[in-house]
Design a protein around this motif. Structure first.
Motif, PDB file in Angstrom:
ATOM      1  N   ARG A  50      10.327 -49.403  30.837  1.00  0.00           N
ATOM      2  CA  ARG A  50      10.941 -50.067  31.258  1.00  0.00           C
ATOM      3  C   ARG A  50      11.888 -51.576  31.023  1.00  0.00           C
ATOM      4  NH1 ARG A  50       6.379 -50.456  34.436  1.00  0.00           N
ATOM      5  NH2 ARG A  50       6.428 -52.836  33.725  1.00  0.00           N
ATOM      6  N   LYS A  52      12.900 -50.200  27.805  1.00  0.00           N
ATOM      7  CA  LYS A  52      14.210 -49.257  27.639  1.00  0.00           C
ATOM      8  C   LYS A  52      15.462 -49.448  28.598  1.00  0.00           C
ATOM      9  CE  LYS A  52      11.883 -46.597  25.620  1.00  0.00           C
ATOM     10  NZ  LYS A  52      11.324 -44.657  24.981  1.00  0.00           N
ATOM     11  N   GLU A  53      15.253 -48.887  29.985  1.00  0.00           N
ATOM     12  CA  GLU A  53      15.698 -48.596  30.977  1.00  0.00           C
ATOM     13  C   GLU A  53      16.486 -49.787  31.635  1.00  0.00           C
ATOM     14  OE1 GLU A  53      13.625 -46.632  33.586  1.00  0.00           O
ATOM     15  OE2 GLU A  53      13.975 -44.593  32.268  1.00  0.00           O
ATOM     16  N   GLN A  54      16.324 -51.628  31.159  1.00  0.00           N
ATOM     17  CA  GLN A  54      16.772 -51.944  32.193  1.00  0.00           C
ATOM     18  C   GLN A  54      16.707 -53.628  31.154  1.00  0.00           C
ATOM     19  OE1 GLN A  54      13.345 -52.160  35.303  1.00  0.00           O
ATOM     20  NE2 GLN A  54      12.988 -54.437  34.275  1.00  0.00           N
TER      21      GLN A  54
END
Length: 285
Positions: A50, A52-54
């Motif tokens: 999470r 790394k993605e946001q």
């Protein structure tokens, strides 16, 4: 307990408090995952995905191995840096009762966020090596900087010697209050050493207030006062005109009330003019 890690989980920087708590296992380049309890690794991996993605902060509880080899349940608050290359986080002892909603920020976090989001300030912190481990605040907008723009950078390398002296003093335990200009903004800053339980400097906290509006007002006021003084000087000269009616004869017309101040000004002006016009055989008023 603060840390900066790479996207892959490798530790890049750790605060003194974190190194003291987790020992050699938190050395530069080591992976945080290696310290995670086996039962928590799946949840830790999901939280890291999470991150790394946001760019929004992620909060979760995790058990990490400490310096004595025991596992401590800690609450981790972390977020990905705006440029996307690093993860910045903090660790603290998890609540013993476990009843706190892990998504709910603590009171201290809400207070800090309230200051950073409402006032024209920049709140920052560096570790003992000068590396920025916290960088936030509404005041960054005026400086043209993104929040977290200096994370992972070393302030002892970025700023002039005057500022480095203050930072080194704070790292040695001395609090400082300073005015400086950086990124086109006038700042009033307080630099505070943060001590651990052994009274050793663990980090340095900075609070920089944007005082550009106050600085402009002061400069405008000084300019107006200077203009008023020049106007008063012109008025004084016009109120005591010294006229040379013919060679060697000066006249000084007097209109209005002659008080002690004006008398002194008249005598100074007249004597100065007489000195300029030497030789003068006589003068009259």
């Amino acid at each position: 307990m603060l840390f900066i890690a790479g996207i892959d989980g490798a530790v890049l920087h750790a605060s003194g408090a974190l190194r003291q708590a987790l020992g050699a296992g938190i050395a530069h380049g080591d992976s945080l995952t290696a310290l995670v309890h086996a039962e928590d690794r799946a949840d830790f991996a999901a939280a890291w995905v999470r991150l790394k993605e946001q760019t929004e902060p992620v909060q979760f509880d995790v058990r990490l191995m400490d310096a004595q080899g025991a596992y401590r349940r800690l609450t981790c608050n972390a977020s990905r840096a705006p440029e996307g290359g690093t993860i910045h986080g903090s660790l603290r002892q998890a609540d013993a009762d476990g009843k706190r909603d892990p998504a709910e920020p603590s009171l201290k976090e809400r207070l800090l966020d309230g200051l950073a989001d409402s006032l024209q300030v920049v709140i920052w912190a560096i570790d003992t090596e000068g590396t920025v481990i916290y960088h936030d605040g509404k005041g960054l907008d005026a400086a043209g900087l993104a929040r977290g723009a200096l994370l992972g950078k070393n302030l002892l390398e970025l700023y002039p010697e005057k500022d480095r002296i203050i930072l080194r003093g704070a790292l040695a335990g001395a609090m400082a209050h300073d005015h400086n200009t950086a990124h086109g903004v006038h700042w009033e800053s307080w630099v505070v050493p943060v001590l651990n339980g052994r009274d050793e400097v663990d980090a340095v906290l900075g609070f920089s207030l944007d005082v550009s509006a106050v600085k402009r007002t002061q400069e405008e006021l000084r300019a107006r006062l200077s203009q008023i003084e020049k106007q008063q000087e012109v008025i004084r000269k016009l109120s005591t005109p010294i006229i040379e009616v013919w060679n060697g004869v000066l006249t000084l017309p007097m209109i209005g009330v002659v008080d002690s101040v004006r008398t002194a000004e008249v005598m100074d002006a007249l004597l100065a003019r007489i000195t300029e016009n030497k030789p003068i055989s006589r003068s009259s008023i």
